[in-house]
Design an enzyme around this catalytic site. Structure first.
Site, mmCIF file in Angstrom:
data_model
loop_
_atom_site.group_PDB
_atom_site.id
_atom_site.type_symbol
_atom_site.label_atom_id
_atom_site.label_comp_id
_atom_site.label_asym_id
_atom_site.label_seq_id
_atom_site.Cartn_x
_atom_site.Cartn_y
_atom_site.Cartn_z
ATOM 1 N N ARG A 27 0.831 -1.366 0.064
ATOM 2 C CA ARG A 27 0.071 0.060 -0.181
ATOM 3 C C ARG A 27 0.996 1.148 -0.105
ATOM 4 O O ARG A 27 0.617 2.273 -0.748
ATOM 5 C CB ARG A 27 -0.955 0.101 1.137
ATOM 6 C CG ARG A 27 -1.875 1.358 1.389
ATOM 7 C CD ARG A 27 -3.192 1.276 2.263
ATOM 8 N NE ARG A 27 -2.850 0.556 3.308
ATOM 9 C CZ ARG A 27 -2.176 0.740 4.494
ATOM 10 N NH1 ARG A 27 -1.404 1.925 4.467
ATOM 11 N NH2 ARG A 27 -2.133 -0.006 5.657
ATOM 12 N N TYR A 41 -16.535 16.723 -15.366
ATOM 13 C CA TYR A 41 -17.036 15.161 -15.518
ATOM 14 C C TYR A 41 -17.999 15.022 -14.241
ATOM 15 O O TYR A 41 -17.804 15.370 -13.145
ATOM 16 C CB TYR A 41 -15.796 14.343 -15.191
ATOM 17 C CG TYR A 41 -16.064 12.903 -15.097
ATOM 18 C CD1 TYR A 41 -17.057 12.161 -16.091
ATOM 19 C CD2 TYR A 41 -16.000 12.189 -13.805
ATOM 20 C CE1 TYR A 41 -17.377 10.826 -15.975
ATOM 21 C CE2 TYR A 41 -16.369 10.950 -13.759
ATOM 22 C CZ TYR A 41 -16.806 10.041 -14.807
ATOM 23 O OH TYR A 41 -17.395 8.917 -14.599
ATOM 24 N N ASP A 64 -7.716 18.607 -14.356
ATOM 25 C CA ASP A 64 -8.036 17.163 -14.904
ATOM 26 C C ASP A 64 -7.520 17.326 -16.175
ATOM 27 O O ASP A 64 -8.269 17.918 -17.145
ATOM 28 C CB ASP A 64 -9.648 17.063 -14.965
ATOM 29 C CG ASP A 64 -9.807 15.561 -14.955
ATOM 30 O OD1 ASP A 64 -9.245 15.186 -15.814
ATOM 31 O OD2 ASP A 64 -10.800 14.915 -14.343
ATOM 32 N N LYS A 103 -8.382 6.214 -19.728
ATOM 33 C CA LYS A 103 -8.846 6.850 -20.993
ATOM 34 C C LYS A 103 -7.570 6.571 -21.912
ATOM 35 O O LYS A 103 -7.141 5.760 -22.239
ATOM 36 C CB LYS A 103 -9.523 8.190 -20.896
ATOM 37 C CG LYS A 103 -10.617 8.462 -19.806
ATOM 38 C CD LYS A 103 -11.554 7.419 -20.181
ATOM 39 C CE LYS A 103 -13.103 7.611 -19.367
ATOM 40 N NZ LYS A 103 -12.761 7.644 -17.833
HETATM 41 C C1 LIG Z 1 -12.507 13.802 -17.131
HETATM 42 C C2 LIG Z 1 -12.572 12.604 -16.402
HETATM 43 N N1 LIG Z 1 -12.263 12.566 -15.033
HETATM 44 C C3 LIG Z 1 -12.161 11.781 -14.188
HETATM 45 C C4 LIG Z 1 -13.010 10.534 -14.664
HETATM 46 C C5 LIG Z 1 -12.942 9.369 -13.664
HETATM 47 O O1 LIG Z 1 -12.135 8.468 -14.074
HETATM 48 P P1 LIG Z 1 -12.584 6.861 -13.627
HETATM 49 O O2 LIG Z 1 -13.715 6.455 -14.516
HETATM 50 O O3 LIG Z 1 -11.187 5.961 -14.107
HETATM 51 O O4 LIG Z 1 -12.721 6.605 -12.320
HETATM 52 C C6 LIG Z 1 -13.310 10.380 -15.891
HETATM 53 C C7 LIG Z 1 -14.406 9.427 -16.515
HETATM 54 O O5 LIG Z 1 -14.973 9.244 -17.136
HETATM 55 C C8 LIG Z 1 -13.313 11.573 -16.844
HETATM 56 O O6 LIG Z 1 -13.886 11.430 -18.142
#
Ligand SMILES: Cc1ncc(COP(=O)(O)O)c(C=O)c1O
Length: 366
Positions: free
Chosen positions: A50, A102, A174, A199
């Site tokens: 961890r 998001y 992000d 992604k």
């Molecule tokens: C811009 C963005 N940030 C964060 C996330 C969250 O990521 P995860 O689905 O890997 O938890 C997503 C998921 O689609 C996203 O598109």
């Protein structure tokens, strides 16, 4: 070699070769714990997975190098990464957040962190004056997504960094949609970068992962403390898969973008797409003409797939109102322009002729 070129760093960053065997790829250290030399000494710095694992560490060094930051951290999902970043704030703090962030980020702020007294204010960060106007003494940070999903609104990250510095608040970006191949927020003065590595970084729709990079060691210590305390770490096998995905980021992104340009062109010339959003990245959004049937459109597709997520080598389609943005109330979605006929395409790297043929057929026959 310091300062490798980006495409070289994708392949050689974070790890040179395994010092025990010479393996050129990081082995999957599938272990929870490590034998100690003595009660006070570990063999080479690892004690419990961890807190640290060599496979995860190789990934964490790699993403830090790619983003131009000091410290990298790998988490079990993008949301675990977002959660770790938000966990450095305290009750009474307010976070300014891009208004069409998001849906999961909105939800964790609205429904989880609100329980702990951390508040948020949604603002259109594409207009820097909105940020200045929203600043109150309790604002501790600004969290920006650029371009946003699915409307691809762009925020000037240098302007954000400047405002954040002037007012001594943290800036967080992000960078999921851009990846460090297209945008390096830390070089523009941003403090923390967060990714859903599920992604484009992973790139093959075969893992869920999140990453955080800090511009300095002080912030790194704070994120590292949260990572070890809350434990939402990425496992060794998934760390290996993510490293493997990242190696081909540049070639994948080039093809994604090339194909997405062609998809956007087709949509702009189609009588069945009312409005098209495209800013030169692999994601294109459009409003299906109201003369067409949404269910039939999706049903007509033979190659493009209706599925959550994006950024994989295969073309995926998403209906934001019922999928990614379902957790955002309808009135708010409408106000943001995320209409019920909006469709997002994550353009893959298949042969472009097949993608265009599939899309044209689905549009014409919907
Ligand atoms: C811009 C963005 N940030 C964060 C996330 C969250 O990521 P995860 O689905 O890997 O938890 C997503 C998921 O689609 C996203 O598109």
């Amino acid at each position: 070699m310091e300062n490798k070129k980006f495409n070289t760093a994708l392949i050689h960053g974070g790890f040179r070769f395994d010092k025990h065997t010479g393996a050129v790829n990081i082995p999957i250290y599938q272990t929870s714990t490590y034998a100690k030399k003595s009660v006070s000494e570990s063999v080479c710095g690892y004690e419990y997975s961890r807190s640290g694992n060599p496979t995860r560490a190789a990934l964490e060094s790699l993403i830090a190098e790619l983003e131009g930051g000091m410290r990298g951290f790998a988490f079990a999902s993008g949301m675990a990464a977002v959660t770790a970043v938000l966990s450095i704030f305290k009750s009474g703090d307010t976070i300014l957040v891009t208004d069409n962030v998001y849906g999961g980020t909105f939800r964790v702020l609205d429904k989880v962190f609100s329980h702990f007294g951390i508040k948020y204010k949604s603002i259109d960060t594409s207009k820097p004056e909105n940020i200045e106007n929203a600043l109150t003494p309790d604002v501790a940070a600004i969290f920006v997504e650029s371009p946003t999903n699915p409307l691809l609104t762009v925020t000037d990250l240098s302007a954000i960094a400047e405002i954040a510095k002037k007012h001594s608040i943290l800036s967080i970006v992000d960078n999921t949609f851009m990846t460090p191949y297209l945008q390096k927020p830390l070089e523009q003065g941003i403090d923390i970068v967060v990714h859903s590595a599920t992604k484009f970084l992973g790139g093959h729709s075969d893992l869920i992962a999140g990453l955080v990079v800090t511009k300095d060691d002080v912030l790194g210590e704070r994120i590292g403390f949260v990572q070890n305390s809350t434990g939402g770490i990425l496992q060794p096998f998934d760390s290996f898969l993510l490293i493997r995905g990242i190696k081909t980021l540049a070639v994948r992104m080039d093809r994604h973008i090339q194909n997405a340009d062609k998809v956007a062109e087709l949509l702009k010339n189609s009588p069945y797409a009312d409005k098209v959003y495209h800013v030169g990245i692999p994601v294109v959004s459009f409003e299906l003409s109201t003369s067409k049937n949404l269910d039939k459109f999706f049903d007509n597709l033979k190659i493009l797939t209706l599925a959550e997520s994006l950024g994989g080598i295969e073309s995926l389609m998403c209906h934001p109102a019922t999928m990614t943005h379902a957790s955002i109330p309808k009135e708010m979605r409408d106000a943001l322009g995320i209409k019920d006929n909006l469709i997002r395409v994550s353009v893959g790297i298949e042969d472009i002729d097949d993608i265009l043929k599939d899309l044209s057929y689905a549009l014409e026959n919907a």
